[in-house]
Motif scaffolding. Structure first.
Motif, short mmCIF file in Angstrom:
data_model
loop_
_atom_site.label_atom_id
_atom_site.label_comp_id
_atom_site.label_asym_id
_atom_site.label_seq_id
_atom_site.Cartn_x
_atom_site.Cartn_y
_atom_site.Cartn_z
N UNK A 99 -10.02 43.18 0.15
CA UNK A 99 -10.40 42.78 -1.20
C UNK A 99 -9.18 42.41 -2.02
N UNK A 100 -9.33 41.46 -2.93
CA UNK A 100 -8.24 41.09 -3.84
C UNK A 100 -8.84 40.83 -5.22
N UNK A 101 -8.21 41.43 -6.23
CA UNK A 101 -8.67 41.29 -7.61
C UNK A 101 -7.53 40.70 -8.43
N UNK A 102 -7.81 39.60 -9.11
CA UNK A 102 -6.80 38.94 -9.92
C UNK A 102 -7.29 38.84 -11.36
N UNK A 103 -6.44 39.16 -12.31
CA UNK A 103 -6.80 39.10 -13.72
C UNK A 103 -6.11 37.90 -14.39
N UNK A 104 -6.52 37.59 -15.61
CA UNK A 104 -5.96 36.47 -16.39
C UNK A 104 -6.00 35.16 -15.59
N UNK A 105 -7.11 34.93 -14.89
CA UNK A 105 -7.19 33.76 -14.01
C UNK A 105 -7.15 32.44 -14.77
N UNK A 106 -7.35 32.49 -16.09
CA UNK A 106 -7.36 31.27 -16.88
C UNK A 106 -5.96 30.74 -17.17
N UNK A 107 -4.91 31.53 -16.90
CA UNK A 107 -3.55 31.09 -17.21
C UNK A 107 -2.99 30.22 -16.09
N UNK A 108 -2.12 29.26 -16.43
CA UNK A 108 -1.56 28.36 -15.40
C UNK A 108 -0.79 29.11 -14.32
N UNK A 109 -0.10 30.19 -14.68
CA UNK A 109 0.65 30.95 -13.68
C UNK A 109 -0.29 31.55 -12.64
N UNK A 110 -1.40 32.12 -13.09
CA UNK A 110 -2.32 32.74 -12.16
C UNK A 110 -3.01 31.71 -11.28
N UNK A 111 -3.11 30.48 -11.74
CA UNK A 111 -3.63 29.42 -10.89
C UNK A 111 -2.70 29.24 -9.68
N UNK A 112 -1.38 29.35 -9.92
CA UNK A 112 -0.43 29.26 -8.81
C UNK A 112 -0.52 30.47 -7.88
N UNK A 113 -0.75 31.66 -8.46
CA UNK A 113 -0.95 32.85 -7.65
C UNK A 113 -2.18 32.67 -6.76
N UNK A 114 -3.23 32.12 -7.32
CA UNK A 114 -4.45 31.87 -6.55
C UNK A 114 -4.20 30.93 -5.38
N UNK A 115 -3.28 29.98 -5.56
CA UNK A 115 -2.94 29.09 -4.44
C UNK A 115 -2.36 29.89 -3.28
N UNK A 116 -1.54 30.89 -3.59
CA UNK A 116 -1.01 31.76 -2.54
C UNK A 116 -2.09 32.57 -1.87
N UNK A 117 -3.05 33.05 -2.65
CA UNK A 117 -4.19 33.80 -2.10
C UNK A 117 -5.00 32.91 -1.16
N UNK A 118 -5.21 31.66 -1.56
CA UNK A 118 -5.98 30.73 -0.72
C UNK A 118 -5.25 30.45 0.59
N UNK A 119 -3.93 30.30 0.52
CA UNK A 119 -3.17 30.05 1.74
C UNK A 119 -3.30 31.22 2.71
N UNK A 120 -3.15 32.44 2.21
CA UNK A 120 -3.30 33.62 3.06
C UNK A 120 -4.72 33.73 3.59
N UNK A 121 -5.71 33.41 2.75
CA UNK A 121 -7.11 33.47 3.16
C UNK A 121 -7.37 32.53 4.33
#
Length: 340
Positions: free
Chosen positions: A65-87
């Motif tokens: 499981x992975x939980x990410x907060x503040x997903x609306x910010x541009x920085x967290x969009x980049x973090x999500x890209x890393x999550x997608x790559x690992x996924x």
């Protein structure tokens, strides 16, 4: 001759199945027993059969499981890209990543998300936490149940989480103070715009900045520390109000999202003499850097913060591999308009 699970079981005084569960986190094992089994395996130099384990995962996949907060910010969009790559990479090995996204910061919603993921049978958890006693208790409860936890971007104190992946925020705050002292000639007034009071990363950056200024640049005074909650409009108003109250302001230190709002305020008031230092290599911030509104940007490895926690958990759940350190720090990257 390769070490077998049977040999480890005999030395540990447990069944082969218990050894399998402890080494591969396929079920609940008493934490003390699991620690003893892993210590024996390490001492004997046990190497798991990765090919066989990968085949087994096709039938009984690991769930993380992975939980990410503040997903609306541009920085967290980049973090999500890393999550997608690992996924994507882990899916090829039969690993399922169950993701929960939260807008803004909320301990209540994060605790609810943890409960949902546990109900779905996760074997490991990566999360971006806030400083909240209920969340501390929940994390320790999860770990006690045999589910390893990795934090990223922001850490949380007094928990049994396995490791943290992200910036050394205290040190980065000190680095920003050094930069501010240099460009301001070691004296003047600074406005500090923070993100969220519950975010440990933001608090550590502020602590490092303030302590380093006090130590090395006593003639630089912080006129205010205000929170913009990752909102550009709020950051703009804070900047405009402060400049009206302190027209001799010399610098702005932006700890989280809000650089665009601060830049808009400077344009509105026609102030080109303010030294601004901020975080995150996202498009709006880079634009401000290139146009001279922002003097320095601090990068913190957004993709790594999304990617590494999932890979660390996979290595632990797949092969019992512990992280090398409880702190997996990403690089403090300092960018100017000349090296962006």
């Amino acid at each position: 001759m390769p070490v077998t699970l049977k040999q480890i079981a005999e030395l540990a005084g447990v069944s082969r199945g218990t050894v399998d569960r402890a080494l591969y986190n396929r079920g609940r094992v008493n934490p003390e027993v699991a620690a003893r089994i892993r210590a024996i395996a390490d001492e004997l130099g046990y190497q798991p059969n990765r090919a066989g384990r990968a085949l087994a995962l096709q039938k009984n996949p690991i769930k993380i499981g992975v939980i990410i907060q503040s997903v609306e910010t541009p920085f967290m969009v980049q973090v999500l890209n890393g999550i997608r790559q690992a996924t994507d990479e882990l899916a090829k090995l039969g690993v399922q990543i169950l993701k929960r996204e939260i807008r803004g910061i909320s301990a209540d919603r994060e605790i609810a998300a943890i409960d949902e993921l546990i109900q779905e049978g996760i074997g490991g958890l990566a999360l971006l936490p806030v400083q909240d006693d209920r969340l501390r208790s929940k994390i320790n409860e999860v770990v006690a149940a045999g589910i390893p936890v990795v934090t990223f971007n922001s850490d949380i104190s007094s928990t049994q989480r396995m490791c943290f992946v992200g910036l050394n925020n205290l040190l980065s705050g000190r680095a920003c103070a050094g930069l501010m002292g240099a460009v301001m000639g070691q004296k003047g007034k600074v406005l500090m715009i923070n993100g969220h009071s519950e975010n440990d990363a933001h608090a550590r950056r502020a602590e490092g900045f303030c302590s380093e200024l006090a130590l090395r640049f006593p003639e630089i005074r912080i006129v205010a520390q205000q929170f913009c909650y990752d909102d550009d409009a709020v950051a703009q108003k804070i900047t405009e109000d402060t400049l009206r109250e302190h027209p001799d302001l010399g610098g702005i230190f932006l700890i989280a999202h809000g650089q665009k709002g601060a830049c808009d305020a400077l344009h509105h008031l026609k102030r080109r003499d303010i030294h601004m230092i901020g975080y995150d290599l996202v498009p709006d911030n880079i634009n401000g850097l290139l146009h001279g509104d922002v003097e320095f940007l601090i990068g913190q490895g957004a993709r790594e913060q999304g990617y590494q926690p999932l890979m660390i958990l996979f290595d632990y759940l797949f092969a019992g591999k512990e992280p090398k350190s409880p702190f997996q720090y990403t690089d403090i990257v300092i960018k100017t308009r000349y090296n962006i």
